[in-house]
Scaffold this active site. Structure first.
Site, PDB file in Angstrom:
ATOM      1  N   HIS A  16       0.839  -1.196   0.000  1.00  0.00           N
ATOM      2  CA  HIS A  16       0.000   0.000   0.000  1.00  0.00           C
ATOM      3  C   HIS A  16       0.874   1.245   0.000  1.00  0.00           C
ATOM      4  O   HIS A  16       2.100   1.154   0.107  1.00  0.00           O
ATOM      5  CB  HIS A  16      -0.969   0.006   1.189  1.00  0.00           C
ATOM      6  CG  HIS A  16      -0.338   0.190   2.528  1.00  0.00           C
ATOM      7  ND1 HIS A  16      -1.023   0.666   3.617  1.00  0.00           N
ATOM      8  CD2 HIS A  16       0.921  -0.034   2.980  1.00  0.00           C
ATOM      9  CE1 HIS A  16      -0.225   0.728   4.679  1.00  0.00           C
ATOM     10  NE2 HIS A  16       0.955   0.299   4.310  1.00  0.00           N
ATOM     11  N   CYS A  25       5.770   6.122   4.722  1.00  0.00           N
ATOM     12  CA  CYS A  25       4.651   5.316   4.216  1.00  0.00           C
ATOM     13  C   CYS A  25       3.908   5.962   3.052  1.00  0.00           C
ATOM     14  O   CYS A  25       2.965   5.389   2.520  1.00  0.00           O
ATOM     15  CB  CYS A  25       3.689   4.969   5.343  1.00  0.00           C
ATOM     16  SG  CYS A  25       4.424   3.836   6.540  1.00  0.00           S
ATOM     17  N   HIS A  29       4.947   0.337  -0.392  1.00  0.00           N
ATOM     18  CA  HIS A  29       5.681  -0.642   0.416  1.00  0.00           C
ATOM     19  C   HIS A  29       4.707  -1.740   0.828  1.00  0.00           C
ATOM     20  O   HIS A  29       3.511  -1.639   0.556  1.00  0.00           O
ATOM     21  CB  HIS A  29       6.311   0.027   1.646  1.00  0.00           C
ATOM     22  CG  HIS A  29       5.299   0.583   2.595  1.00  0.00           C
ATOM     23  ND1 HIS A  29       4.564   1.723   2.319  1.00  0.00           N
ATOM     24  CD2 HIS A  29       4.882   0.146   3.802  1.00  0.00           C
ATOM     25  CE1 HIS A  29       3.735   1.968   3.329  1.00  0.00           C
ATOM     26  NE2 HIS A  29       3.904   1.015   4.238  1.00  0.00           N
ATOM     27  N   HIS A  31       3.551  -5.132   3.712  1.00  0.00           N
ATOM     28  CA  HIS A  31       3.578  -5.699   5.062  1.00  0.00           C
ATOM     29  C   HIS A  31       3.164  -7.165   5.010  1.00  0.00           C
ATOM     30  O   HIS A  31       2.387  -7.572   4.153  1.00  0.00           O
ATOM     31  CB  HIS A  31       2.603  -4.962   5.983  1.00  0.00           C
ATOM     32  CG  HIS A  31       2.934  -3.525   6.188  1.00  0.00           C
ATOM     33  ND1 HIS A  31       3.958  -3.107   7.003  1.00  0.00           N
ATOM     34  CD2 HIS A  31       2.373  -2.396   5.681  1.00  0.00           C
ATOM     35  CE1 HIS A  31       4.009  -1.789   7.003  1.00  0.00           C
ATOM     36  NE2 HIS A  31       3.061  -1.332   6.196  1.00  0.00           N
ATOM     37  N   HIS A  75      -1.207 -10.398  -1.641  1.00  0.00           N
ATOM     38  CA  HIS A  75      -0.380 -10.035  -2.792  1.00  0.00           C
ATOM     39  C   HIS A  75      -1.065  -9.029  -3.718  1.00  0.00           C
ATOM     40  O   HIS A  75      -0.897  -9.056  -4.934  1.00  0.00           O
ATOM     41  CB  HIS A  75       0.087 -11.283  -3.553  1.00  0.00           C
ATOM     42  CG  HIS A  75       1.168 -12.001  -2.829  1.00  0.00           C
ATOM     43  ND1 HIS A  75       0.907 -12.858  -1.786  1.00  0.00           N
ATOM     44  CD2 HIS A  75       2.517 -11.956  -2.955  1.00  0.00           C
ATOM     45  CE1 HIS A  75       2.058 -13.330  -1.321  1.00  0.00           C
ATOM     46  NE2 HIS A  75       3.044 -12.786  -2.001  1.00  0.00           N
ATOM     47  N   GLU A 136       0.382  -5.118  11.626  1.00  0.00           N
ATOM     48  CA  GLU A 136       1.084  -4.651  10.434  1.00  0.00           C
ATOM     49  C   GLU A 136       2.571  -5.013  10.494  1.00  0.00           C
ATOM     50  O   GLU A 136       3.170  -5.362   9.484  1.00  0.00           O
ATOM     51  CB  GLU A 136       0.901  -3.132  10.334  1.00  0.00           C
ATOM     52  CG  GLU A 136       1.448  -2.517   9.086  1.00  0.00           C
ATOM     53  CD  GLU A 136       1.134  -1.039   9.008  1.00  0.00           C
ATOM     54  OE1 GLU A 136       0.003  -0.687   8.606  1.00  0.00           O
ATOM     55  OE2 GLU A 136       2.015  -0.230   9.341  1.00  0.00           O
TER      56      GLU A 136
END
Length: 152
Positions: A16, A25, A29, A31, A75, A136
Site C-alpha cells: 500500500h 509510508c 511498500h 507488510h 499479494h 502490520e
C-alpha cells in the site's frame, strides 16, 4: 451455557501507499499482515448437530475470512481511489498487477474497520464478531472491538 469467544488467525502479504502522508509510508511498500478474528456465541447444544459443542466450526470461519479478506488482499497493492494514486494503480494494473482501489486511506485502522463490516455480514445470526486485531509489523497493530462500536 455461557458465551464463548473463539479466535482464528490468518496471514497475508499486502502492499500500500498512504497518499498525502508526511513520512516514509507515502511510498509504495508492503507488510506481512497477521489478522486475528474473534467471534462470540454459545456452543451448539443439540447433540444431533454435527457441530455439537462448537460456537462455529473453525473451517466455516476460515472460509468466510479467506474468501472476503485473505484471497482479496493477499499479494495485492491497495490505494485510496480518491487520490492521484489511481494513475499509478492503472499503470500497475496494465502491467498485470493485482491492485485494489478502496474508498479509504489504506491504514491498518481503516482496513480493520473495512474487514469488520465484511466479516459481520457473513456470520450466522447466532454468532457475533467480537474483535479483530490487524498486525502490520511485529510491534504495530490496530484493533476493532464490537463493544467500542455499539453506539456508533
Amino acid at each position: 451455557m455461557g458465551n464463548i469467544r473463539i479466535t482464528k488467525q490468518f496471514s497475508f502479504e499486502t502492499g500500500h501507499a498512504l497518499y498525502g502522508y508526511d513520512g516514509k509510508c507515502k511510498n509504495v511498500h508492503g507488510h506481512s499482515y497477521k489478522l486475528s478474528v474473534t467471534v462470540i456465541g454459545k456452543p451448539i447444544e443439540d447433540t444431533n448437530n454435527v457441530k455439537f459443542g462448537m460456537v462455529i466450526d473453525f473451517g466455516d470461519l476460515k472460509k468466510i475470512v479467506k474468501t472476503e479478506i485473505v484471497d482479496v488482499f493477499d499479494h495485492a497493492t491497495v490505494f485510496n481511489k480518491n487520490t492521484p494514486h489511481v494513475e499509478l494503480a492503472k499503470e500497475l494494473q496494465d502491467r498485470g498487477h493485482n491492485v485494489l482501489l478502496v474508498n479509504y486511506q489504506p491504514t491498518s485502522e481503516m482496513m480493520v474497520i473495512d474487514f469488520a463490516e465484511k466479516i459481520k455480514s457473513f456470520l450466522p445470526s447466532h454468532i457475533a464478531l467480537h474483535s479483530l486485531k490487524l498486525q502490520e509489523t511485529d510491534t504495530s497493530f490496530a484493533e476493532w472491538y464490537a463493544s467500542d462500536n455499539e453506539s456508533l
